[in-house]
Design a protein around this motif. Structure first.
Motif, short mmCIF file in Angstrom:
data_model
loop_
_atom_site.label_atom_id
_atom_site.label_comp_id
_atom_site.label_asym_id
_atom_site.label_seq_id
_atom_site.Cartn_x
_atom_site.Cartn_y
_atom_site.Cartn_z
N ALA A 1 1.55 -7.24 5.97
CA ALA A 1 2.06 -6.86 4.65
C ALA A 1 1.74 -5.40 4.32
CB ALA A 1 1.47 -7.78 3.58
N VAL A 2 0.60 -4.91 4.77
CA VAL A 2 0.21 -3.52 4.49
C VAL A 2 1.11 -2.55 5.24
CG1 VAL A 2 -1.66 -1.84 4.66
CG2 VAL A 2 -2.17 -4.20 4.02
N PHE B 1 3.88 0.31 3.70
CA PHE B 1 3.80 1.74 3.98
C PHE B 1 4.64 2.15 5.20
CE2 PHE B 1 -0.14 0.73 1.70
CZ PHE B 1 -0.02 1.62 0.65
N ARG B 2 5.72 1.44 5.44
CA ARG B 2 6.57 1.67 6.61
C ARG B 2 7.04 3.13 6.72
NH1 ARG B 2 11.08 -2.20 8.90
NH2 ARG B 2 11.57 -1.00 10.73
N GLU B 3 7.52 3.69 5.64
CA GLU B 3 8.06 5.06 5.69
C GLU B 3 7.01 6.07 6.14
OE1 GLU B 3 10.07 6.11 2.10
OE2 GLU B 3 11.32 4.31 2.15
N ARG B 4 5.80 5.93 5.66
CA ARG B 4 4.72 6.84 6.09
C ARG B 4 4.33 6.60 7.54
NH1 ARG B 4 0.29 6.86 1.38
NH2 ARG B 4 1.73 7.25 -0.30
N ILE C 1 5.64 -4.75 11.55
CA ILE C 1 6.50 -4.56 10.39
C ILE C 1 7.72 -5.48 10.52
CG2 ILE C 1 7.98 -2.93 9.18
CD1 ILE C 1 5.92 -0.76 9.98
N ASP C 2 8.36 -5.43 11.67
CA ASP C 2 9.53 -6.28 11.92
C ASP C 2 9.12 -7.71 12.24
OD1 ASP C 2 11.06 -4.01 11.58
OD2 ASP C 2 11.15 -3.58 13.72
#
Length: 105
Positions: free
Chosen positions: A70-71, A75-78, A90-91
């Motif tokens: 979840a974390v 913050f995926r973009e960073r 993430i995926d």
């Protein structure tokens, strides 16, 4: 061991690839209760109740298909701009093992 004995062992272990198998291959996977137990057992050390999430398999209601963080998702973009970025958590990673999320933590 005699030569005759060696040949008989080799002959008995021959598999006929042309004969269809009567048992379909089964895919093992982690059950939802097991993953929930991992989250509870590792919560004090790794704080898993906050970040470790999972998705169930579409075809089987009891088996977990992927683990997610979840974390990292938040913050995926960073994270995408960082060196050695991998979107596995993430995926969702299909490698559903305790060592997988412990290494990620």
């Amino acid at each position: 061991m005699s030569t005759q004995r060696k040949h008989s062992l080799q002959e008995s272990s021959v598999i006929d690839l042309d004969t269809p198998c009567s048992d379909p291959p089964t895919k093992k996977g982690s059950v939802q209760k097991t993953v929930e137990k991992w989250i509870v057992e590792n919560d004090k050390e790794l704080n898993t109740s906050v970040w470790l999430k999972f998705e169930m398999a579409a075809d089987n209601r009891d088996h977990v298909a992927t683990l997610k963080c979840a974390v990292c998702s938040r913050f995926r973009e960073r994270l995408q701009t960082m060196r050695n970025y991998r979107p596995a958590f993430i995926d969702g990673t299909s490698n559903v093992r305790t060592s997988t999320f412990k290494d990620h933590a």
